[in-house]
Design an enzyme around this catalytic site. Structure first.
Site, PDB file in Angstrom:
ATOM      1  N   SER A 194       8.401  -2.251 -13.907  1.00 44.78           N
ATOM      2  CA  SER A 194       9.671  -2.890 -13.554  1.00 44.78           C
ATOM      3  C   SER A 194       9.899  -4.062 -14.503  1.00 44.78           C
ATOM      4  O   SER A 194       8.931  -4.652 -15.013  1.00 44.78           O
ATOM      5  CB  SER A 194       9.581  -3.406 -12.112  1.00 44.78           C
ATOM      6  N   ASN A 247       4.822   7.126 -10.294  1.00 43.23           N
ATOM      7  CA  ASN A 247       6.169   6.648  -9.987  1.00 43.23           C
ATOM      8  C   ASN A 247       6.291   6.110  -8.552  1.00 43.23           C
ATOM      9  O   ASN A 247       7.172   5.298  -8.280  1.00 43.23           O
ATOM     10  CB  ASN A 247       7.153   7.814 -10.214  1.00 43.23           C
ATOM     11  N   ALA A 279       3.808  -9.486  -9.102  1.00 41.57           N
ATOM     12  CA  ALA A 279       2.369  -9.496  -9.409  1.00 41.57           C
ATOM     13  C   ALA A 279       1.850  -8.077  -9.589  1.00 41.57           C
ATOM     14  O   ALA A 279       1.094  -7.783 -10.527  1.00 41.57           O
ATOM     15  CB  ALA A 279       1.603 -10.200  -8.286  1.00 41.57           C
ATOM     16  N   ALA A 280       2.262  -7.169  -8.693  1.00 39.93           N
ATOM     17  CA  ALA A 280       1.797  -5.778  -8.791  1.00 39.93           C
ATOM     18  C   ALA A 280       2.298  -5.128 -10.077  1.00 39.93           C
ATOM     19  O   ALA A 280       1.545  -4.441 -10.784  1.00 39.93           O
ATOM     20  CB  ALA A 280       2.279  -4.982  -7.575  1.00 39.93           C
ATOM     21  N   LYS A 281       3.562  -5.355 -10.418  1.00 39.04           N
ATOM     22  CA  LYS A 281       4.131  -4.723 -11.612  1.00 39.04           C
ATOM     23  C   LYS A 281       3.591  -5.359 -12.897  1.00 39.04           C
ATOM     24  O   LYS A 281       3.413  -4.673 -13.911  1.00 39.04           O
ATOM     25  CB  LYS A 281       5.665  -4.772 -11.571  1.00 39.04           C
ATOM     26  N   THR A 291       6.093  16.263   3.998  1.00 38.37           N
ATOM     27  CA  THR A 291       6.029  17.684   3.620  1.00 38.37           C
ATOM     28  C   THR A 291       7.406  18.335   3.602  1.00 38.37           C
ATOM     29  O   THR A 291       7.724  19.109   2.689  1.00 38.37           O
ATOM     30  CB  THR A 291       5.126  18.444   4.621  1.00 38.37           C
ATOM     31  N   GLY A 350       5.751   9.976  -5.931  1.00 36.55           N
ATOM     32  CA  GLY A 350       7.048   9.448  -5.501  1.00 36.55           C
ATOM     33  C   GLY A 350       8.172  10.418  -5.800  1.00 36.55           C
ATOM     34  O   GLY A 350       9.327  10.017  -6.002  1.00 36.55           O
ATOM     35  N   TYR A 361       5.630  -8.272  -5.470  1.00 36.33           N
ATOM     36  CA  TYR A 361       6.125  -7.128  -6.267  1.00 36.33           C
ATOM     37  C   TYR A 361       5.933  -7.429  -7.761  1.00 36.33           C
ATOM     38  O   TYR A 361       5.457  -6.571  -8.513  1.00 36.33           O
ATOM     39  CB  TYR A 361       7.598  -6.888  -5.934  1.00 36.33           C
TER      40      TYR A 361
HETATM   41  N1  NAP Z   1      14.796   0.964  -7.347  1.00 36.45           N
HETATM   42  C1  NAP Z   1      14.644  -0.048  -8.204  1.00 36.45           C
HETATM   43  O1  NAP Z   1      15.465  -0.992  -8.242  1.00 36.45           O
HETATM   44  C2  NAP Z   1      13.491  -0.040  -9.175  1.00 36.45           C
HETATM   45  C3  NAP Z   1      13.561  -0.892 -10.304  1.00 36.45           C
HETATM   46  C4  NAP Z   1      12.488  -0.892 -11.198  1.00 36.45           C
HETATM   47  C5  NAP Z   1      11.403  -0.098 -10.962  1.00 36.45           C
HETATM   48  N2  NAP Z   1      11.361   0.720  -9.868  1.00 36.45           N
HETATM   49  C6  NAP Z   1      10.178   1.540  -9.641  1.00 36.45           C
HETATM   50  O2  NAP Z   1      10.562   2.906  -9.704  1.00 36.45           O
HETATM   51  C7  NAP Z   1       9.617   3.666  -8.924  1.00 36.45           C
HETATM   52  C8  NAP Z   1      10.370   4.637  -8.020  1.00 36.45           C
HETATM   53  O3  NAP Z   1      11.088   3.874  -7.067  1.00 36.45           O
HETATM   54  P1  NAP Z   1      12.441   4.375  -6.356  1.00 36.45           P
HETATM   55  O4  NAP Z   1      13.449   3.350  -6.658  1.00 36.45           O
HETATM   56  O5  NAP Z   1      12.686   5.794  -6.669  1.00 36.45           O
HETATM   57  O6  NAP Z   1      11.994   4.179  -4.827  1.00 36.45           O
HETATM   58  P2  NAP Z   1      12.239   5.099  -3.524  1.00 36.45           P
HETATM   59  O7  NAP Z   1      13.523   5.818  -3.621  1.00 36.45           O
HETATM   60  O8  NAP Z   1      12.014   4.195  -2.365  1.00 36.45           O
HETATM   61  O9  NAP Z   1      11.045   6.171  -3.620  1.00 36.45           O
HETATM   62  C9  NAP Z   1       9.715   5.754  -3.498  1.00 36.45           C
HETATM   63  C10 NAP Z   1       8.800   6.955  -3.520  1.00 36.45           C
HETATM   64  O10 NAP Z   1       7.450   6.485  -3.432  1.00 36.45           O
HETATM   65  C11 NAP Z   1       6.786   7.220  -2.435  1.00 36.45           C
HETATM   66  N3  NAP Z   1       5.756   6.438  -1.759  1.00 36.45           N
HETATM   67  C12 NAP Z   1       5.897   5.225  -1.165  1.00 36.45           C
HETATM   68  N4  NAP Z   1       4.743   4.861  -0.591  1.00 36.45           N
HETATM   69  C13 NAP Z   1       3.862   5.867  -0.830  1.00 36.45           C
HETATM   70  C14 NAP Z   1       2.503   6.086  -0.480  1.00 36.45           C
HETATM   71  N5  NAP Z   1       1.794   5.191   0.247  1.00 36.45           N
HETATM   72  N6  NAP Z   1       1.904   7.224  -0.895  1.00 36.45           N
HETATM   73  C15 NAP Z   1       2.594   8.136  -1.597  1.00 36.45           C
HETATM   74  N7  NAP Z   1       3.878   8.003  -1.962  1.00 36.45           N
HETATM   75  C16 NAP Z   1       4.510   6.877  -1.566  1.00 36.45           C
HETATM   76  C17 NAP Z   1       7.862   7.637  -1.446  1.00 36.45           C
HETATM   77  O11 NAP Z   1       7.392   8.791  -0.781  1.00 36.45           O
HETATM   78  P3  NAP Z   1       7.692   9.119   0.758  1.00 36.45           P
HETATM   79  O12 NAP Z   1       8.777  10.153   0.676  1.00 36.45           O
HETATM   80  O13 NAP Z   1       6.416   9.628   1.239  1.00 36.45           O
HETATM   81  O14 NAP Z   1       8.130   7.839   1.413  1.00 36.45           O
HETATM   82  C18 NAP Z   1       9.032   7.923  -2.378  1.00 36.45           C
HETATM   83  O15 NAP Z   1       8.950   9.247  -2.868  1.00 36.45           O
HETATM   84  C19 NAP Z   1       8.751   2.647  -8.170  1.00 36.45           C
HETATM   85  O16 NAP Z   1       7.514   2.498  -8.828  1.00 36.45           O
HETATM   86  C20 NAP Z   1       9.563   1.370  -8.268  1.00 36.45           C
HETATM   87  O17 NAP Z   1       8.766   0.212  -8.179  1.00 36.45           O
HETATM   88  C21 NAP Z   1      12.389   0.776  -8.971  1.00 36.45           C
END
Ligand code: NAP
Length: 261
Positions: free
Chosen positions: A136, A84, A151-153, A39, A12, A149
């Site tokens: 999360s 991540n 459940a997964a976390k 990429t 991520g 969400y």
């Molecule tokens: N934002 C929040 O409010 C929040 C709160 C608590 C926890 N989190 C957790 O923090 C982490 C990062 O989230 P974020 O907020 O930075 O989200 P984000 O900005 O949407 O980024 C998500 C990342 O995950 C990648 N991804 C998604 N599906 C994928 C797949 N099938 N295979 C490979 N990579 C994939 C995306 O890559 P692509 O560029 O390929 O799409 C992107 O780089 C997550 O685990 C999220 O659950 C987020």
């Protein structure tokens, strides 16, 4: 862990938290293997970091994507895995398509488990290794409108705790980190509107990344970011009916903001 000795597979990497993490880890001397599905965005991130890092294109919901990421990590000499990558999933459960739910579980739970499984023998053979799972608040404080969400976390949290206990006699540490809402593209306009309506705080990605880096340095097993979320997550563990009652009072607002499909 000293970050100038770290060689990190960061999934991520192109996302909101991922980019902030990449910048801080690189500034602290870590070498990065940036993973994502795009990429061009991976190349742009690597260039922004000075071009000294590596990247791997991998869809982690697919077995070949996990194999590509794990193979690249071994070639890179990774001793840290940061799981991540993730997707959001706001919506009333009965209105969500199963395909959407299935994809969320595959990305947020099965993918980190599968990548960890593929890399564990390699990580156990490193002098020191760390697995960081980005969970999360909803993993400990499951929320209406986020059933799949949550459940997964919650699954990721259980996996992290069990694996940490299983690896206690090895040099592989397992860290589980639970941020509250973060300002990133993961949150749709509907989620941002809901957070405003409920007065839920949303943190800056750089600030969360600093906390993740601090936890990696310290080697802490478990950290929940943000107050009062940390308190309510604890309370949910000891008295879930109190949380049931508190959330019942917010249900109308949650339903009002939930996507209609
Ligand atoms: N934002 C929040 O409010 C929040 C709160 C608590 C926890 N989190 C957790 O923090 C982490 C990062 O989230 P974020 O907020 O930075 O989200 P984000 O900005 O949407 O980024 C998500 C990342 O995950 C990648 N991804 C998604 N599906 C994928 C797949 N099938 N295979 C490979 N990579 C994939 C995306 O890559 P692509 O560029 O390929 O799409 C992107 O780089 C997550 O685990 C999220 O659950 C987020």
């Amino acid at each position: 862990m000293q970050l100038n000795n770290a060689r990190i597979l960061l999934t991520g990497a192109t996302g909101g938290l991922g980019q902030a993490l990449a910048q801080q880890l690189a500034a602290d001397g870590a070498r990065l293997l940036l993973a994502g599905r795009d990429t061009a965005r991976l190349a742009a991130l690597n260039a922004a970091l000075g071009g000294e890092h590596s990247s791997v294109r991998a869809d982690l919901t697919r077995p070949e994507g996990v194999a590509a990421a794990a193979g690249a990590a071994r070639e890179f000499g990774a001793n840290v895995l940061i799981n991540n990558a993730g997707v959001g999933g706001f919506g009333l459960y009965e209105r969500q398509d199963w395909d959407e739910i299935d994809s969320l579980l595959a990305t947020n739970l099965a993918a980190p488990m599968r990548l960890t499984h593929a890399l564990l023998p390699w990580l156990k053979a490193r002098p020191q290794a760390v697995i960081v799972n980005i969970g999360s608040t909803f993993g400990s404080l499951p929320f209406a409108g986020f059933a799949a969400y949550s459940a997964a976390k919650a699954g990721l949290r259980g996996f992290s705790q069990a694996l940490r206990r299983e690896l206690a006699d090895t040099q592989v540490a397992v860290i589980h980190l639970a941020p509250r809402a973060i300002d990133t593209p993961l949150n749709s306009d509907a989620v941002n509107a809901l957070n405003r309506a409920l007065n839920n705080r949303s943190d800056d990605a750089d600030a969360v990344a600093r906390q993740v880096v601090a936890a990696l340095r310290a080697g802490d097993g478990e950290r929940h970011f943000g107050f009062p979320e940390r308190f309510f997550a604890w309370l949910n563990g000891v008295a879930p009916t109190l949380i049931d009652r508190g959330l019942a009072g917010k249900l109308a607002v949650i339903k009002q903001h939930a996507p209609t499909r």
